[in-house]
Design a protein around this motif. Sequence first.
Motif, PDB file in Angstrom:
ATOM      1  N   UNK A   1       7.675   9.106  -7.113  1.00  0.00           N
ATOM      2  CA  UNK A   1       7.826   7.748  -6.617  1.00  0.00           C
ATOM      3  C   UNK A   1       7.332   7.868  -5.085  1.00  0.00           C
ATOM      4  N   UNK A   2       6.848   6.896  -4.589  1.00  0.00           N
ATOM      5  CA  UNK A   2       6.136   6.610  -3.803  1.00  0.00           C
ATOM      6  C   UNK A   2       6.093   5.356  -3.196  1.00  0.00           C
ATOM      7  N   UNK A   3       5.369   4.819  -1.521  1.00  0.00           N
ATOM      8  CA  UNK A   3       5.748   3.820  -1.306  1.00  0.00           C
ATOM      9  C   UNK A   3       4.452   3.240  -1.689  1.00  0.00           C
ATOM     10  N   UNK A   4       4.585   1.445  -1.497  1.00  0.00           N
ATOM     11  CA  UNK A   4       2.700   0.540  -1.846  1.00  0.00           C
ATOM     12  C   UNK A   4       2.487   0.404  -0.282  1.00  0.00           C
ATOM     13  N   UNK A   5       1.121   0.288  -0.650  1.00  0.00           N
ATOM     14  CA  UNK A   5       1.533   0.266   1.016  1.00  0.00           C
ATOM     15  C   UNK A   5       0.617  -1.356   1.316  1.00  0.00           C
ATOM     16  N   UNK A   6       1.083  -1.503   2.410  1.00  0.00           N
ATOM     17  CA  UNK A   6       1.398  -3.293   2.525  1.00  0.00           C
ATOM     18  C   UNK A   6      -0.467  -3.508   3.016  1.00  0.00           C
ATOM     19  N   UNK A   7      -0.943  -5.404   2.814  1.00  0.00           N
ATOM     20  CA  UNK A   7      -2.748  -5.382   2.642  1.00  0.00           C
ATOM     21  C   UNK A   7      -3.342  -5.167   4.315  1.00  0.00           C
ATOM     22  N   UNK A   8      -2.260  -5.169   5.274  1.00  0.00           N
ATOM     23  CA  UNK A   8      -2.892  -4.748   6.446  1.00  0.00           C
ATOM     24  C   UNK A   8      -2.684  -3.820   6.557  1.00  0.00           C
TER      25      UNK A   8
END
Lengths: 331, 88
Positions: free
Chosen positions: A194-201
């Motif tokens: 499992x990893x992290x998503x990116x924020x739109x910014x």
Amino acid sequence: MAGRRSVWSDPRIIELTEQFIPTTDEVWRLQRVQDSDAIFFQEMANKGHYRTTGKTRQGIYVCSPNGKLLSSINSLNADDVLKSIKNGLEKWNGLSVSERQLPTDQKLKPSHRWENSYPDQGLVLTSANADLFTDPPVQNIRGDRSNLDHVWFNKTEARQWLPDDPQEGDIYQLPDHLANRLFCFHLVDNVKGQTLPFAPQEIKKSNLQIEVQDRHQSNVRIKIKGHSEAIAQGEWLLGQNDWTPTYPLDHSMKTEILGKATFDLVLNIFTEFEMVAIGKRYGKTQNNSRRNSPDTSYIGYLFTLAEGRASDKIAPAFVDIYNADWIIKPF
Amino acid sequence: MIKHASIFVMGVIIGSFFLTGCSTNKEQFSLTSKSYEMWRDYITPTKNESLWKSIPWRSSFREGLIDADENQKPMLLWAMNGHPLGCT
């Protein structure tokens, strides 16, 4: 997910599962919430291999329908799991009739499951994610882990993959909120964990273009082409939630995307969809098992139309922070 | 003199073609219409990598318990962070 290969691909275990009802579920919800099905799980699992209050209940359990724990283990070793399962089966064979039955007053009804938001008639994709080692790739040089996920677009969003009146030769930009769903939540480094998503910014460059190749009666064939660059540096930008890391780790992803699909304008659904992306990853996140990986490497993604089986209706990994207001959140 | 110049020019032209043909401009891990199928076929899980899916997994604890009761079989539950049938 290493267990998929080391345990659940073992032919001895596959054969033995015929004597059980093999079941999967997401443990983070089961071990925390107060719904009747989760409490039933907790009462069973709290007697198992992990007993510390507030800690994980990940593992493999054998139990009877009345909730009696027969065996449990958390292991990636097929021999150990086999022994545990056989032990559980032996205990099952010694149970009385009443111990084998689900109590009649047990409703086991969850108040919320993400799968209840499954977008019927939408665009649902399965993604297969794998490390790439050589160019050209050598079929028998493969990673010890690979992962999968599901991508959800509802019916309205699925239609937004094409222009209103698609004509051959049309070039159309996929709307940002749909492209961002892929760049933020799916073109991420989750191959080994499992990893992290990116924020739109954090999506610094993005382009996802649809080219209408032809239109024959109600069928519209499209080509998909694009690229992206996402950079996460320093502060976590997605607020306080289950994904909030305890410390920041810079990581980024650059992708190239190519694909093809067919949309039926009468049925209003995709009848074919296949899209490949190649990502160049940099850095790592807390739990994505890149500790011993090089700083940068390549990942391959293959997105295909999900089938209608129950296993294809599992919610996307980041469903709780998806950019989709039609997804029903828990109270 | 003109003959020597012509030979020289021809030599430069032929040399340019030679060098252009030999140069390796191909970017590694590039996704193009030519390389698409190659990458798709590699990323597609192999038969071995898909063996775990041959088990008829129920997708929720509740469903598994109900089926176990109906079929009078023990439930074998695999519970993970991230649904085992999705991203883990």
